[in-house]
Design a protein around this motif. Sequence first.
Motif, mmCIF file in Angstrom:
data_model
loop_
_atom_site.group_PDB
_atom_site.id
_atom_site.type_symbol
_atom_site.label_atom_id
_atom_site.label_comp_id
_atom_site.label_asym_id
_atom_site.label_seq_id
_atom_site.Cartn_x
_atom_site.Cartn_y
_atom_site.Cartn_z
ATOM 1 N N MET A 110 0.706 -1.225 -0.024
ATOM 2 C CA MET A 110 -0.127 -0.171 -0.157
ATOM 3 C C MET A 110 0.777 1.089 -0.240
ATOM 4 N N SER A 114 0.062 0.498 -4.534
ATOM 5 C CA SER A 114 -0.933 -0.254 -5.232
ATOM 6 C C SER A 114 -2.120 -0.575 -3.965
ATOM 7 N N GLU A 115 -3.182 -0.999 -4.460
ATOM 8 C CA GLU A 115 -4.401 -1.048 -3.641
ATOM 9 C C GLU A 115 -3.906 -2.614 -3.117
#
Length: 223
Positions: A110, A114-115
């Motif tokens: 995170m 990036s999710e």
Amino acid sequence: MRLDEARDKPIITCLEFIREYLTNRIVNVHKVLDKCKGSLSTTATTILENNTTEANKMRVLFSGADKYQVTGLWMEQYFVNLKEKSCTCRKWYITGIPCQHVIAAMYDRMQNGSECGDPEAWVSKCYWLSTWNVMYQHIINPINGRSMWPRSDCPTTLLPPKYHKQVGRPKKKKKREDDEPAQSTSLSRKYLTVTCSKCHNKGHIVRTCKGQGGPSEAGKGSR
């Protein structure tokens, strides 16, 4: 109340015990659900919070393709694969709750933009309160006593089998299989060497004492 307490009871009494046991269990689960806050059970929430605290103390090395190397305070290393939802410590696989190594890898992902989602979303569905509500949504209705039960219209009178009182005291413990180990609280005397109380030599007892094993040691230490 434990379910195995009904093991030695007659069939109708045993079924009544099981019915009352299940009724109490369902009611107790509903009481726990009313006190829970959030989307997970109390146990899962506590474990996840502890793992999150430990995850902040770890160092993460990203290897690409959702693969991470997580190092702890004692320089122990674990391989985490977020795509396959696996960790070499196997805690996530066994408990269904993301371990501290997985959470550390998720936070690193995170931070890089990036999710990854909330760690709660990665917890097994068996710990979700919504699953508990579905499993325990039914209740067991109370029934009247035996004196108010309707009589059967069956023309055949069912007689109980002939009872033969067995010799000895009734057994409470279950019958173990031949390959099932016995759970004993006493220490076994196997592989222990006995000592004679007469000559103080090892390998025999006083009933079979013939002076074997060397001279007597009874007089040692008296001077």
